[in-house]
Design an enzyme around this catalytic site. Sequence first.
Site, PDB file in Angstrom:
ATOM      1  N   LYS A  62      37.556  52.855  24.103  1.00 54.92           N
ATOM      2  CA  LYS A  62      36.874  52.426  25.324  1.00 54.92           C
ATOM      3  C   LYS A  62      36.251  53.642  26.013  1.00 54.92           C
ATOM      4  O   LYS A  62      36.804  54.750  25.932  1.00 54.92           O
ATOM      5  CB  LYS A  62      37.846  51.673  26.238  1.00 54.92           C
ATOM      6  CG  LYS A  62      38.556  52.515  27.244  1.00 54.92           C
ATOM      7  CD  LYS A  62      39.273  51.723  28.317  1.00 54.92           C
ATOM      8  CE  LYS A  62      39.757  52.746  29.346  1.00 54.92           C
ATOM      9  NZ  LYS A  62      40.457  52.280  30.475  1.00 54.92           N
ATOM     10  N   LYS A  72      49.197  56.759  30.116  1.00 52.66           N
ATOM     11  CA  LYS A  72      49.084  57.855  31.081  1.00 52.66           C
ATOM     12  C   LYS A  72      50.250  58.834  30.936  1.00 52.66           C
ATOM     13  O   LYS A  72      50.092  60.025  31.156  1.00 52.66           O
ATOM     14  CB  LYS A  72      48.996  57.314  32.512  1.00 52.66           C
ATOM     15  CG  LYS A  72      47.629  56.704  32.826  1.00 52.66           C
ATOM     16  CD  LYS A  72      47.509  56.260  34.261  1.00 52.66           C
ATOM     17  CE  LYS A  72      46.125  55.656  34.519  1.00 52.66           C
ATOM     18  NZ  LYS A  72      46.014  55.048  35.851  1.00 52.66           N
ATOM     19  N   LYS A  85      36.364  58.565  31.085  1.00 51.02           N
ATOM     20  CA  LYS A  85      36.119  59.954  31.452  1.00 51.02           C
ATOM     21  C   LYS A  85      37.164  60.865  30.810  1.00 51.02           C
ATOM     22  O   LYS A  85      36.848  61.945  30.313  1.00 51.02           O
ATOM     23  CB  LYS A  85      36.172  60.079  32.977  1.00 51.02           C
ATOM     24  CG  LYS A  85      35.559  61.342  33.476  1.00 51.02           C
ATOM     25  CD  LYS A  85      35.551  61.395  34.984  1.00 51.02           C
ATOM     26  CE  LYS A  85      35.237  62.804  35.414  1.00 51.02           C
ATOM     27  NZ  LYS A  85      36.121  63.309  36.440  1.00 51.02           N
TER      28      LYS A  85
HETATM   29  P1  ADP Z   1      41.033  52.764  37.471  1.00 53.45           P
HETATM   30  O1  ADP Z   1      42.211  53.571  37.095  1.00 53.45           O
HETATM   31  O2  ADP Z   1      40.750  52.649  38.938  1.00 53.45           O
HETATM   32  O3  ADP Z   1      41.019  51.441  36.747  1.00 53.45           O
HETATM   33  P2  ADP Z   1      38.759  53.439  35.958  1.00 53.45           P
HETATM   34  O4  ADP Z   1      37.721  54.403  36.368  1.00 53.45           O
HETATM   35  O5  ADP Z   1      39.399  53.564  34.612  1.00 53.45           O
HETATM   36  O6  ADP Z   1      39.831  53.594  37.009  1.00 53.45           O
HETATM   37  O7  ADP Z   1      38.235  51.955  36.076  1.00 53.45           O
HETATM   38  C1  ADP Z   1      37.513  51.410  37.145  1.00 53.45           C
HETATM   39  C2  ADP Z   1      37.061  50.023  36.736  1.00 53.45           C
HETATM   40  O8  ADP Z   1      36.194  50.111  35.610  1.00 53.45           O
HETATM   41  C3  ADP Z   1      38.220  49.104  36.304  1.00 53.45           C
HETATM   42  O9  ADP Z   1      37.950  47.792  36.716  1.00 53.45           O
HETATM   43  C4  ADP Z   1      38.196  49.203  34.812  1.00 53.45           C
HETATM   44  O10 ADP Z   1      38.733  48.048  34.192  1.00 53.45           O
HETATM   45  C5  ADP Z   1      36.715  49.340  34.538  1.00 53.45           C
HETATM   46  N1  ADP Z   1      36.446  50.096  33.284  1.00 53.45           N
HETATM   47  C6  ADP Z   1      36.742  51.397  33.055  1.00 53.45           C
HETATM   48  N2  ADP Z   1      36.361  51.773  31.828  1.00 53.45           N
HETATM   49  C7  ADP Z   1      35.809  50.673  31.245  1.00 53.45           C
HETATM   50  C8  ADP Z   1      35.206  50.411  29.961  1.00 53.45           C
HETATM   51  N3  ADP Z   1      35.091  51.355  29.043  1.00 53.45           N
HETATM   52  N4  ADP Z   1      34.745  49.166  29.717  1.00 53.45           N
HETATM   53  C9  ADP Z   1      34.851  48.194  30.654  1.00 53.45           C
HETATM   54  N5  ADP Z   1      35.384  48.375  31.883  1.00 53.45           N
HETATM   55  C10 ADP Z   1      35.861  49.592  32.185  1.00 53.45           C
END
Ligand code: ADP
Length: 328
Positions: free
Chosen positions: A191, A111, A194
Amino acid sequence: MKTVFSGIQPTGELHVGNYIGAIHNWVKMQDQYRCIYCVVDYHAITQDYPVKEMKSRVHDMALDILALGVDPDRAILFVQSAVPEHTELAWVLSAVTGHGDLERMTQFKDKSVNQSENINAGLFSYPVLQAADILLYKAELVPVGADQVQHLELARRIGRSFNNRWGKVFPECEPKLTETPKVLGLDGKQKMSKSLGNHIPLSAIEDKPLRKLLGRMVTDEKRVTREDPGDPDVCNVFSFHKIFSTDDDRAWVREGCTTAGIGCVDCKGRLVGRMIEHFADYRERRAALVANPARVDEILAAGADKARAIAQRTMAEVRQKLGLWRSP
Ligand code: ADP
């Protein structure tokens, strides 16, 4: 009965990675555990965001979570800032968190690169607030994606340090991963995220937009022309078939792809149909909630009352252990 806690930032719309990697388990776990789910708006302020949109982002995220099947009769759903004990406990926990431990967090490093103009202390101590979110409810299981495992290890360490210094309050917590804890994006390499722009938003799961997005999805790169046979085991489209399609579909893809009997467009076309089927209930529940936005607010308010009652009990215990003024 074990307690489950998980949170998600209100940073815009949900994508297939969030759902398959985490929220799918939020829904499944409601039947077996006491589940507490949270839209973590205090986490979101560590990044720049349009202030005027915060309320609607929180509302939309809660709406999506409910539409995906989180049931307010079986789980608590609330907004983090409605329960101030989260930030209060985070301060206490920061006194038993190693600076070096925080420095090792890969998400902080990532980040910091992505928002080099705004490397604030909140971004650095983010995992402490996350530990507070979990420990406040004495949660033992945390359904998240693979990218959160490092934070969860730290939360466990922080809980132990608290217990060692002030006496036992917190149980050990551990991550609960889905069968696909890391969903790859349209590029098939990183991965799905967004911020990387390689995601499939749940709102795009309709025939035309989904066809367009999947059109961009990278397949077996060695399959250059329609006549070349491909290898489903190195193709990200096939990993999506593993999630959304039937055994028969997968056999059809394997046979057709390895013999060049079908092309990538055919394979993606079958996937479009399966994904639309998979999210049919979501779309229906979503439409009903969109037509009744007050219902979402009602659920969040009732959820905050329940969460606050638990959080206040834990904080009373914490204050007592710390020997604070006017502690019980
Ligand atoms: P945060 O910063 O709240 O983790 P995210 O939107 O990145 O925000 O993630 C929300 C949830 O989705 C978390 O539990 C994260 O581990 C899961 N997650 C996000 N992207 C992926 C991905 N590409 N594959 C699997 N799990 C994901």
